[in-house]
Design an enzyme around this catalytic site. Structure first.
Site, PDB file in Angstrom:
ATOM      1  N   ASP A 152       2.040  -5.176   1.255  1.00 11.52           N
ATOM      2  CA  ASP A 152       1.752  -4.296   0.113  1.00 11.52           C
ATOM      3  C   ASP A 152       1.022  -3.083   0.669  1.00 11.52           C
ATOM      4  O   ASP A 152      -0.185  -2.908   0.474  1.00 11.52           O
ATOM      5  CB  ASP A 152       0.881  -5.082  -0.880  1.00 11.52           C
ATOM      6  CG  ASP A 152       0.579  -4.293  -2.134  1.00 11.52           C
ATOM      7  OD1 ASP A 152       1.083  -3.178  -2.288  1.00 11.52           O
ATOM      8  OD2 ASP A 152      -0.207  -4.804  -2.956  1.00 11.52           O
ATOM      9  N   SER A 153       1.766  -2.253   1.397  1.00 10.40           N
ATOM     10  CA  SER A 153       1.131  -1.209   2.209  1.00 10.40           C
ATOM     11  C   SER A 153       1.272   0.168   1.586  1.00 10.40           C
ATOM     12  O   SER A 153       2.086   0.381   0.687  1.00 10.40           O
ATOM     13  CB  SER A 153       1.799  -1.181   3.581  1.00 10.40           C
ATOM     14  OG  SER A 153       3.124  -0.756   3.418  1.00 10.40           O
ATOM     15  N   HIS A 176       3.314  -5.242  -9.165  1.00  5.98           N
ATOM     16  CA  HIS A 176       2.603  -6.440  -8.700  1.00  5.98           C
ATOM     17  C   HIS A 176       3.357  -7.722  -9.040  1.00  5.98           C
ATOM     18  O   HIS A 176       3.407  -8.651  -8.235  1.00  5.98           O
ATOM     19  CB  HIS A 176       1.164  -6.448  -9.242  1.00  5.98           C
ATOM     20  CG  HIS A 176       0.349  -5.335  -8.656  1.00  5.98           C
ATOM     21  ND1 HIS A 176      -0.375  -4.444  -9.404  1.00  5.98           N
ATOM     22  CD2 HIS A 176       0.204  -4.945  -7.356  1.00  5.98           C
ATOM     23  CE1 HIS A 176      -0.958  -3.571  -8.598  1.00  5.98           C
ATOM     24  NE2 HIS A 176      -0.614  -3.848  -7.361  1.00  5.98           N
TER      25      HIS A 176
HETATM   26  N1  SAM Z   1       1.203  -0.639  -4.184  1.00  3.51           N
HETATM   27  C1  SAM Z   1       0.897   0.424  -3.330  1.00  3.51           C
HETATM   28  C2  SAM Z   1       2.001   1.377  -3.011  1.00  3.51           C
HETATM   29  O1  SAM Z   1       3.130   0.937  -2.711  1.00  3.51           O
HETATM   30  O2  SAM Z   1       1.743   2.566  -3.107  1.00  3.51           O
HETATM   31  C3  SAM Z   1       0.126  -0.012  -2.134  1.00  3.51           C
HETATM   32  C4  SAM Z   1      -1.206  -0.463  -2.612  1.00  3.51           C
HETATM   33  S1  SAM Z   1      -2.469  -0.890  -1.553  1.00  3.51           S
HETATM   34  C5  SAM Z   1      -3.755   0.145  -2.201  1.00  3.51           C
HETATM   35  C6  SAM Z   1      -2.111  -0.270   0.068  1.00  3.51           C
HETATM   36  C7  SAM Z   1      -3.233  -0.579   1.054  1.00  3.51           C
HETATM   37  O3  SAM Z   1      -2.719  -0.771   2.364  1.00  3.51           O
HETATM   38  C8  SAM Z   1      -4.290   0.512   1.184  1.00  3.51           C
HETATM   39  O4  SAM Z   1      -5.454   0.131   0.521  1.00  3.51           O
HETATM   40  C9  SAM Z   1      -4.490   0.687   2.699  1.00  3.51           C
HETATM   41  O5  SAM Z   1      -5.841   0.797   3.072  1.00  3.51           O
HETATM   42  C10 SAM Z   1      -3.854  -0.597   3.231  1.00  3.51           C
HETATM   43  N2  SAM Z   1      -3.405  -0.531   4.620  1.00  3.51           N
HETATM   44  C11 SAM Z   1      -2.746   0.498   5.230  1.00  3.51           C
HETATM   45  N3  SAM Z   1      -2.507   0.167   6.531  1.00  3.51           N
HETATM   46  C12 SAM Z   1      -3.000  -1.089   6.719  1.00  3.51           C
HETATM   47  C13 SAM Z   1      -3.052  -1.959   7.840  1.00  3.51           C
HETATM   48  N4  SAM Z   1      -2.551  -1.615   9.045  1.00  3.51           N
HETATM   49  N5  SAM Z   1      -3.647  -3.175   7.686  1.00  3.51           N
HETATM   50  C14 SAM Z   1      -4.169  -3.547   6.487  1.00  3.51           C
HETATM   51  N6  SAM Z   1      -4.150  -2.742   5.386  1.00  3.51           N
HETATM   52  C15 SAM Z   1      -3.574  -1.539   5.504  1.00  3.51           C
END
Ligand code: SAM
Length: 276
Positions: A154-155, A62
């Site tokens: 941060d996906s 983070h």
């Molecule tokens: N730090 C983490 C990693 O690299 O493993 C990622 C953390 S964060 C929990 C990732 C988030 O991205 C998830 O909660 C997921 O629901 C979200 N996400 C995936 N695709 C997305 C999209 N198209 N738009 C918005 N959020 C998305």
């Protein structure tokens, strides 16, 4: 009896964490969500079997996704995180007193709710007055966004709804959503275990951003432990970080100006990968 959580990271590599308790499990409309308390890394957020964050090493990821662009940007007022439902990147953004708006664009509302319940120290900024929550697809949101100073991607890994967050078209959308001093940073996976994916991300960002760079951090619970981030900016030099930084940096545990500069020094195997 010992109980272990295993994340299968590739067909040939997995990581195992000894489990104290499984605290939560559900299937949301988007993914399988679990919270596991582990002996070595504390509470661990897991989506579709993949570790997203753990109490013990979350600060590395983070701080490095957020503080690197925020330290360089001369006046980060409007900042957005696409994904990032655990809230860790938002917490880091809000350390900066000049930030006026921190937008979290998370497709899955349940990730935010579960993070607030089980990871209060990570999710702490989600109720801040400056935070705006958007429960929607980051791709559609970014098409309408304008004048952002910093956007973080941060996906999750590029499967399901996250797939479109790894395409050249999406990086063009981010370029258009950013102000002239704008910076984007995307988590870009492991140079050891996903080299082709890193190469593809860098090539996609480079198509649209005149300044494209990669930096690294050590994140023990992510595949291979060596993690990459891809930087794209219109004119900001990623290494132009001031030696003296504000009070916001005093409680950090990983990022410093020296770590920032060092993170952009790439070992030849990574440099060759992204030059090719
Ligand atoms: N730090 C983490 C990693 O690299 O493993 C990622 C953390 S964060 C929990 C990732 C988030 O991205 C998830 O909660 C997921 O629901 C979200 N996400 C995936 N695709 C997305 C999209 N198209 N738009 C918005 N959020 C998305």
């Amino acid at each position: 009896m010992e109980v272990w959580f295993t994340e299968r990271q590739t067909d040939a590599v997995s990581i195992g964490l000894k489990v104290k308790a499984v605290l939560w499990r559900e299937r949301t409309p988007y993914q399988e969500l679990a919270v596991v308390d582990t002996e070595a890394y504390g509470r661990t957020l897991v989506l579709d079997g993949a570790i997203q964050t753990t109490e013990r090493d979350e600060y590395v990821y983070h701080e490095m996704i957020a503080q690197v662009p925020l330290a360089v940007h001369p006046h980060p007022r409007r900042v957005a995180v696409i994904g990032g439902g655990d809230g860790g990147a938002i917490r880091e953004i809000l350390r900066h007193p000049e930030v006026e708006e921190a937008h979290l664009v998370e497709i899955d509302e349940r990730v935010v709710e579960v993070a607030q319940r089980f990871f209060p120290e990570i999710a702490v900024g989600l109720t801040d007055d400056r935070t705006r929550l958007h429960f929607t697809d980051g791709i559609a949101w970014a098409r309408e966004a304008r004048d952002f100073d910093v956007i973080l991607v941060d996906s999750t890994d590029p499967v399901g709804p996250a797939q479109g967050l790894f395409t050249p078209d999406f990086y063009r959308t981010l370029y258009e959503a950013l102000a002239p001093d704008g910076i984007m940073v995307a988590q870009s996976e492991s140079p050891f275990l996903q080299p082709e994916l890193l190469r593809q991300i860098v090539q996609g960002v480079r198509q649209h951003f005149p300044i494209t760079r990669v930096y690294l951090a050590t994140i023990p619970t992510y595949p291979s432990g060596l993690w990459s981030f891809t930087w794209g900016s219109k004119r900001q030099d990623p290494e132009a970080v001031p030696e003296m930084v504000g009070e916001w940096a005093q409680s950090l545990r990983y990022w410093t100006p020296a770590v920032h500069r060092a993170a952009f020094c790439l070992p030849p195997f990574v440099q060759e990968l992204i030059d090719a």
